[in-house]
Write a protein that holds these residues in place. Structure first.
Motif, PDB file in Angstrom:
ATOM      1  N   SER A  98       0.837  -1.222   0.039  1.00  0.00           N
ATOM      2  CA  SER A  98       0.019  -0.028  -0.199  1.00  0.00           C
ATOM      3  C   SER A  98       0.834   1.227   0.109  1.00  0.00           C
ATOM      4  O   SER A  98       0.455   2.243  -0.647  1.00  0.00           O
ATOM      5  CB  SER A  98      -1.009   0.069   1.207  1.00  0.00           C
ATOM      6  N   LEU A 166      -3.814   5.158  -6.175  1.00  0.00           N
ATOM      7  CA  LEU A 166      -3.619   3.824  -6.476  1.00  0.00           C
ATOM      8  C   LEU A 166      -2.281   4.078  -6.188  1.00  0.00           C
ATOM      9  O   LEU A 166      -1.303   4.924  -6.818  1.00  0.00           O
ATOM     10  CB  LEU A 166      -4.070   3.416  -7.972  1.00  0.00           C
ATOM     11  N   THR A 167      -1.425   2.917  -6.012  1.00  0.00           N
ATOM     12  CA  THR A 167      -0.003   2.716  -6.076  1.00  0.00           C
ATOM     13  C   THR A 167       0.421   2.356  -7.432  1.00  0.00           C
ATOM     14  O   THR A 167      -0.617   2.141  -8.288  1.00  0.00           O
ATOM     15  CB  THR A 167       0.488   1.543  -5.197  1.00  0.00           C
ATOM     16  N   ASN A 169       1.505  -0.433  -9.067  1.00  0.00           N
ATOM     17  CA  ASN A 169       1.150  -1.489  -9.323  1.00  0.00           C
ATOM     18  C   ASN A 169      -0.504  -1.644  -9.357  1.00  0.00           C
ATOM     19  O   ASN A 169      -0.809  -2.538 -10.377  1.00  0.00           O
ATOM     20  CB  ASN A 169       1.658  -2.411  -8.268  1.00  0.00           C
ATOM     21  N   GLU A 170      -1.097  -0.914  -8.485  1.00  0.00           N
ATOM     22  CA  GLU A 170      -2.536  -1.095  -8.596  1.00  0.00           C
ATOM     23  C   GLU A 170      -3.124  -0.225  -9.968  1.00  0.00           C
ATOM     24  O   GLU A 170      -3.963  -0.799 -10.523  1.00  0.00           O
ATOM     25  CB  GLU A 170      -3.118  -0.440  -7.268  1.00  0.00           C
ATOM     26  N   LEU A 174      -5.085  -2.235 -12.897  1.00  0.00           N
ATOM     27  CA  LEU A 174      -6.550  -1.775 -13.280  1.00  0.00           C
ATOM     28  C   LEU A 174      -6.483  -1.523 -14.603  1.00  0.00           C
ATOM     29  O   LEU A 174      -7.413  -1.839 -15.315  1.00  0.00           O
ATOM     30  CB  LEU A 174      -6.956  -0.724 -12.319  1.00  0.00           C
ATOM     31  N   THR A 209      -2.224  -7.444  -4.360  1.00  0.00           N
ATOM     32  CA  THR A 209      -2.660  -6.247  -5.216  1.00  0.00           C
ATOM     33  C   THR A 209      -4.144  -6.019  -5.657  1.00  0.00           C
ATOM     34  O   THR A 209      -4.839  -5.126  -5.414  1.00  0.00           O
ATOM     35  CB  THR A 209      -1.699  -5.946  -6.563  1.00  0.00           C
ATOM     36  N   ARG A 212      -6.100  -5.102  -2.475  1.00  0.00           N
ATOM     37  CA  ARG A 212      -6.259  -3.784  -2.190  1.00  0.00           C
ATOM     38  C   ARG A 212      -7.018  -2.877  -3.139  1.00  0.00           C
ATOM     39  O   ARG A 212      -7.571  -2.130  -2.907  1.00  0.00           O
ATOM     40  CB  ARG A 212      -4.649  -3.335  -1.890  1.00  0.00           C
ATOM     41  N   LEU A 213      -6.853  -3.563  -4.477  1.00  0.00           N
ATOM     42  CA  LEU A 213      -7.502  -2.828  -5.554  1.00  0.00           C
ATOM     43  C   LEU A 213      -8.932  -2.667  -5.276  1.00  0.00           C
ATOM     44  O   LEU A 213     -10.025  -1.982  -5.512  1.00  0.00           O
ATOM     45  CB  LEU A 213      -7.117  -3.049  -6.696  1.00  0.00           C
ATOM     46  N   LYS A 216     -10.148  -0.176  -3.026  1.00  0.00           N
ATOM     47  CA  LYS A 216     -10.240   1.086  -3.316  1.00  0.00           C
ATOM     48  C   LYS A 216     -11.419   1.215  -4.268  1.00  0.00           C
ATOM     49  O   LYS A 216     -11.821   2.577  -4.862  1.00  0.00           O
ATOM     50  CB  LYS A 216      -8.884   1.429  -4.140  1.00  0.00           C
TER      51      LYS A 216
END
Length: 241
Positions: A98, A166-167, A169-170, A174, A209, A212-213, A216
């Motif tokens: 994160s 978003l990071t 990677n996120e 996406l 990932t 976490r996505l 969000k």
């Protein structure tokens, strides 16, 4: 010396001498230039004046911990960061991701596995750079699905027109899922295409990932569905409130 032809510089911060020296030796034997530090604060001080190409941070160190150093580096740089921890904790893993780390290793681990991960990260960066250069004159178009939008040019993502944080990677995950929203995408394809990791590299990066996505974009009419035993795909909920 795959991936090290331009002599990539790597910074390591770990207060355990044997681990720090082992990592340094393996990376130097593979052709990388390595600077090792006993604390994250020392690494950050050096990085602020002379940045590296990749950082490896232990989570638990005297002074500022690895999470704090990762957060500080992310304020000014998108350099790849790998976190190390002595605890096999999902919370540690998710916290590192994160904050913008690229991957995570739990001690004890094989230094050779870490070298493979480093090489994979550099391969991914070289691929992304080459792809960007080949299309440098063409600004990539925003991608949309349902009420989601990702704009590769501005690195912005929105849900119902509102920006979401978003990071890297996120964001890349996406965008890739939206671009391929007509099909399910395997974990192996995501690892290879986004992280640059081959099947020989074991990592929980994709699943964590995705987890976490999902949080969000929870307010979106698009969900990330799991295709059991395979991977993931996006689904638009037509009747989503």
């Amino acid at each position: 010396m795959d991936g090290a032809s331009e002599t990539k510089r790597i910074y390591i911060a770990d207060d355990e001498t044997n681990i720090r020296e082992a990592i340094q030796t393996f990376l130097e034997n593979d052709g990388y230039e390595v600077c090792a530090f006993e604390t994250g604060d020392a690494l950050l001080a050096q990085f602020s004046t002379d940045p590296a190409d990749l950082c490896i941070l232990d989570v638990m160190m005297p002074g500022s911990n690895g999470f704090t150093i990762c957060k500080a580096i992310r304020k000014t740089s998108t350099v790849p960061i790998i976190m190390l921890t002595a605890r096999d904790s999902d919370l540690d893993y998710a916290t590192g991701l994160s904050l913008g780390s690229d991957d995570y290793f739990t001690k004890p681990f094989s230094p050779m596995s870490l070298v493979m991960r480093v090489k994979a990260i550099f391969r991914r960066i070289e691929f992304d750079t080459a792809r960007a250069s080949s299309g440098a004159r063409v600004r990539p178009e925003p991608r949309t699905l349902g009420d989601l939008m990702v704009d590769p040019g501005s690195k912005m993502a929105t849900v119902k027109g509102k920006p979401i944080d978003l990071t890297p990677n996120e964001f890349n995950l996406l965008g890739y899922l939206i671009e391929n929203s007509d099909k399910a995408i395997s974990r192996a394809e995501l690892l290879e295409s986004l992280w640059g990791f081959g099947s020989e590299v074991e990592t929980r990066a994709v699943d964590d990932t995705v987890r976490r996505l999902r949080k969000k974009i929870a307010g979106s009419n698009v969900t990330v569905d799991t295709v059991w035993g395979y991977g993931f795909r996006l689904k638009v909920e037509a009747d989503h409130a």
